[in-house]
Design a protein around this motif. Structure first.
Motif, PDB file in Angstrom:
ATOM      1  N   PHE A 176      43.469  55.254  42.072  1.00  0.00           N
ATOM      2  CA  PHE A 176      44.654  54.505  42.505  1.00  0.00           C
ATOM      3  C   PHE A 176      44.616  54.202  44.002  1.00  0.00           C
ATOM      4  CE2 PHE A 176      45.736  59.029  42.411  1.00  0.00           C
ATOM      5  CZ  PHE A 176      46.271  59.253  43.666  1.00  0.00           C
ATOM      6  N   PHE A 177      43.546  54.631  44.682  1.00  0.00           N
ATOM      7  CA  PHE A 177      43.341  54.263  46.081  1.00  0.00           C
ATOM      8  C   PHE A 177      41.855  54.361  46.402  1.00  0.00           C
ATOM      9  CE2 PHE A 177      43.481  58.820  46.347  1.00  0.00           C
ATOM     10  CZ  PHE A 177      42.790  59.178  47.485  1.00  0.00           C
ATOM     11  N   CYS A 178      41.485  53.947  47.599  1.00  0.00           N
ATOM     12  CA  CYS A 178      40.074  53.939  48.001  1.00  0.00           C
ATOM     13  C   CYS A 178      39.664  55.336  48.462  1.00  0.00           C
ATOM     14  CB  CYS A 178      39.847  52.917  49.115  1.00  0.00           C
ATOM     15  SG  CYS A 178      40.107  51.206  48.595  1.00  0.00           S
ATOM     16  N   ASP A 179      39.113  56.108  47.540  1.00  0.00           N
ATOM     17  CA  ASP A 179      38.667  57.468  47.837  1.00  0.00           C
ATOM     18  C   ASP A 179      37.143  57.501  47.879  1.00  0.00           C
ATOM     19  OD1 ASP A 179      38.934  60.099  48.447  1.00  0.00           O
ATOM     20  OD2 ASP A 179      39.482  60.773  46.443  1.00  0.00           O
ATOM     21  N   LEU A 180      36.609  58.565  48.430  1.00  0.00           N
ATOM     22  CA  LEU A 180      35.169  58.657  48.650  1.00  0.00           C
ATOM     23  C   LEU A 180      34.319  58.620  47.372  1.00  0.00           C
ATOM     24  CD1 LEU A 180      32.791  59.071  50.611  1.00  0.00           C
ATOM     25  CD2 LEU A 180      33.245  61.529  50.510  1.00  0.00           C
ATOM     26  N   PRO A 181      34.535  59.502  46.382  1.00  0.00           N
ATOM     27  CA  PRO A 181      33.645  59.525  45.205  1.00  0.00           C
ATOM     28  C   PRO A 181      33.543  58.191  44.458  1.00  0.00           C
ATOM     29  CG  PRO A 181      34.959  61.520  45.283  1.00  0.00           C
ATOM     30  CD  PRO A 181      35.520  60.597  46.317  1.00  0.00           C
ATOM     31  N   PRO A 182      34.666  57.518  44.129  1.00  0.00           N
ATOM     32  CA  PRO A 182      34.531  56.244  43.404  1.00  0.00           C
ATOM     33  C   PRO A 182      33.892  55.136  44.237  1.00  0.00           C
ATOM     34  CG  PRO A 182      36.832  56.663  43.949  1.00  0.00           C
ATOM     35  CD  PRO A 182      36.087  57.910  44.251  1.00  0.00           C
ATOM     36  N   LEU A 183      34.012  55.201  45.560  1.00  0.00           N
ATOM     37  CA  LEU A 183      33.361  54.202  46.411  1.00  0.00           C
ATOM     38  C   LEU A 183      31.852  54.399  46.413  1.00  0.00           C
ATOM     39  CD1 LEU A 183      35.792  53.985  49.472  1.00  0.00           C
ATOM     40  CD2 LEU A 183      35.198  52.107  47.935  1.00  0.00           C
ATOM     41  N   LEU A 184      31.419  55.651  46.452  1.00  0.00           N
ATOM     42  CA  LEU A 184      29.978  55.922  46.428  1.00  0.00           C
ATOM     43  C   LEU A 184      29.337  55.426  45.141  1.00  0.00           C
ATOM     44  CD1 LEU A 184      29.845  59.536  47.940  1.00  0.00           C
ATOM     45  CD2 LEU A 184      29.092  57.421  49.030  1.00  0.00           C
ATOM     46  N   VAL A 185      30.072  55.499  44.040  1.00  0.00           N
ATOM     47  CA  VAL A 185      29.548  55.049  42.744  1.00  0.00           C
ATOM     48  C   VAL A 185      29.250  53.552  42.757  1.00  0.00           C
ATOM     49  CG1 VAL A 185      30.146  54.746  40.304  1.00  0.00           C
ATOM     50  CG2 VAL A 185      30.665  56.896  41.451  1.00  0.00           C
ATOM     51  N   LEU A 186      30.015  52.788  43.532  1.00  0.00           N
ATOM     52  CA  LEU A 186      29.862  51.331  43.554  1.00  0.00           C
ATOM     53  C   LEU A 186      28.705  50.854  44.436  1.00  0.00           C
ATOM     54  CD1 LEU A 186      33.576  50.086  43.794  1.00  0.00           C
ATOM     55  CD2 LEU A 186      32.170  50.442  41.761  1.00  0.00           C
ATOM     56  N   SER A 187      28.138  51.750  45.219  1.00  0.00           N
ATOM     57  CA  SER A 187      27.076  51.334  46.142  1.00  0.00           C
ATOM     58  C   SER A 187      25.777  51.057  45.389  1.00  0.00           C
ATOM     59  CB  SER A 187      26.836  52.423  47.189  1.00  0.00           C
ATOM     60  OG  SER A 187      25.732  52.096  47.998  1.00  0.00           O
ATOM     61  N   CYS A 188      25.113  49.940  45.755  1.00  0.00           N
ATOM     62  CA  CYS A 188      23.808  49.634  45.162  1.00  0.00           C
ATOM     63  C   CYS A 188      22.688  49.953  46.151  1.00  0.00           C
ATOM     64  CB  CYS A 188      23.742  48.170  44.730  1.00  0.00           C
ATOM     65  SG  CYS A 188      24.029  47.001  46.057  1.00  0.00           S
ATOM     66  N   SER A 189      23.035  50.551  47.292  1.00  0.00           N
ATOM     67  CA  SER A 189      22.023  51.027  48.239  1.00  0.00           C
ATOM     68  C   SER A 189      22.092  52.551  48.279  1.00  0.00           C
ATOM     69  CB  SER A 189      22.273  50.447  49.638  1.00  0.00           C
ATOM     70  OG  SER A 189      23.575  50.763  50.091  1.00  0.00           O
ATOM     71  N   SER A 190      21.122  53.159  48.895  1.00  0.00           N
ATOM     72  CA  SER A 190      21.063  54.617  48.940  1.00  0.00           C
ATOM     73  C   SER A 190      22.270  55.192  49.688  1.00  0.00           C
ATOM     74  CB  SER A 190      19.776  55.075  49.629  1.00  0.00           C
ATOM     75  OG  SER A 190      19.777  56.477  49.801  1.00  0.00           O
ATOM     76  N   THR A 191      22.895  56.193  49.093  1.00  0.00           N
ATOM     77  CA  THR A 191      24.058  56.833  49.708  1.00  0.00           C
ATOM     78  C   THR A 191      23.694  58.163  50.372  1.00  0.00           C
ATOM     79  OG1 THR A 191      24.631  57.980  47.649  1.00  0.00           O
ATOM     80  CG2 THR A 191      25.589  55.778  47.995  1.00  0.00           C
ATOM     81  N   PHE A 192      22.399  58.471  50.435  1.00  0.00           N
ATOM     82  CA  PHE A 192      21.972  59.776  50.937  1.00  0.00           C
ATOM     83  C   PHE A 192      22.455  60.013  52.371  1.00  0.00           C
ATOM     84  CE2 PHE A 192      18.863  62.367  53.278  1.00  0.00           C
ATOM     85  CZ  PHE A 192      18.967  63.560  52.567  1.00  0.00           C
TER      86      PHE A 192
END
Length: 311
Positions: A176-192
């Motif tokens: 229901f808001f922009c939180d860290l875990p769901p944003l990382l899931v949307l990334s198509c580049s490395s999140t390391f």
């Protein structure tokens, strides 16, 4: 093929629940929580400002904590409430970044303030005769400024590390808001790199704050055990019971969220935990500090007496 971050204009939020029959109930519930958070925290800030007997370091930090709780909840609640009856819940890329920045920044500030309040309780219990000298107005103001600076630096670093990622594919945030875990899931580049940066920031701010709290309470417990009378021990413990309750709720829910996120738990559980530390705890904090606090109760009585005289 991934799209560059510059082409991403908005995200779609799924909200707290996708079940239509729950929307009205959840809207009324969260609207009530938000209004109570605003009313109780604003009321506490005004009371501390107006009553001279509350002009002490403890209540100075408590007033700052109430302000942070209002800002913390307000970074999420208004947008969430507006989205309840929208068929398409969208948030712009910039809006998402701003929301994330303030949510993380206020959370970091609260961590630092709780650490400052723990030191304040240590000074009050361990050195009662020198308390006013140790916790001088200059030191209190410096600690508050440091807390806000630490919080906003946390928000800035984490926001920069997340929103420099390349997002592609579905723009749907299962939250229901922009939180860290769901944003990382949307990334198509490395999140390391982003995850390492975020981990280091959490350790630096959250870990340091937690360490200050633990060390302060270690000294507090030692000081309390040196008090001979049971009544004296209970009185000393009661002066920090409210703060200890707030610390357990805040750090406990944050740690629970982090551990479950690492274990890959369901997003529905994530939403409930986020609601707990993002809305429910800020609502409860002024109640926790007021229920067994004689000074606040006396200040309320004095305020009512003055109001009745004016009428």
């Amino acid at each position: 093929m991934g799209r560059n971050i510059s082409t991403m204009t908005n995200f779609i939020l799924l909200g707290f629940s996708e079940r239509p029959e729950l929307q009205i109930f959840l809207f009324v519930l969260f609207l009530g929580i938000y209004f109570m958070t605003l009313a109780w925290n604003l009321g506490l800030i005004v009371l501390i400002r107006m009553e001279s007997q509350l002009h002490s370091p403890m209540y100075f930090f408590l007033g700052n904590l109430s302000f942070v709780d209002i800002a913390y909840t307000s970074s999420v609640a208004p947008k969430m409430l507006c989205d309840f009856f929208k068929a398409r819940k969208t948030i712009s890329f910039v809006g998402c970044a701003v929301q994330f920045f303030f949510f993380i920044g206020m959370g970091g500030t609260e961590c630092c303030l709780l650490a400052a309040m723990a030191y304040d309780r240590y000074a009050a219990i361990s050195n009662p005769l020198l308390y006013a000298t140790i916790m001088s107005p200059t030191l209190c103001a410096g600690m508050a400024v440091t807390a806000f600076a630490g919080g906003f630096l946390t928000g800035l670093v984490q926001t920069t590390s997340i929103f420099q990622l390349h997002f592609c594919g579905p723009r749907v945030i299962n939250h229901f808001f922009c939180d860290l875990p769901p944003l990382l899931v949307l990334s198509c580049s490395s999140t390391f790199v982003s995850q390492v940066v975020n981990f280091l920031v959490v350790c630096a701010v959250g870990g340091t704050s937690a360490l200050v709290v633990l060390v302060s309470y270690g000294y507090i417990i030692t000081a309390i055990m040196k008090i001979h009378s049971t009544q004296g021990r209970m009185k000393a413990f009661n002066t920090c019971a409210s703060h200890l309750t707030t610390v357990i709720l805040f750090y406990g829910s944050g740690l629970f969220s982090y551990l479950h996120s690492s274990a890959g738990y369901s997003r529905d559980q994530d939403k409930v935990v986020s609601m707990l530390y993002g809305a429910v705890i800020p609502m409860l904090n002024p109640i926790i500090y007021s229920l067994r606090n004689k000074e606040i109760k006396d200040a309320l009585k004095n305020s009512r007496r003055r109001r009745s005289r004016c009428l």
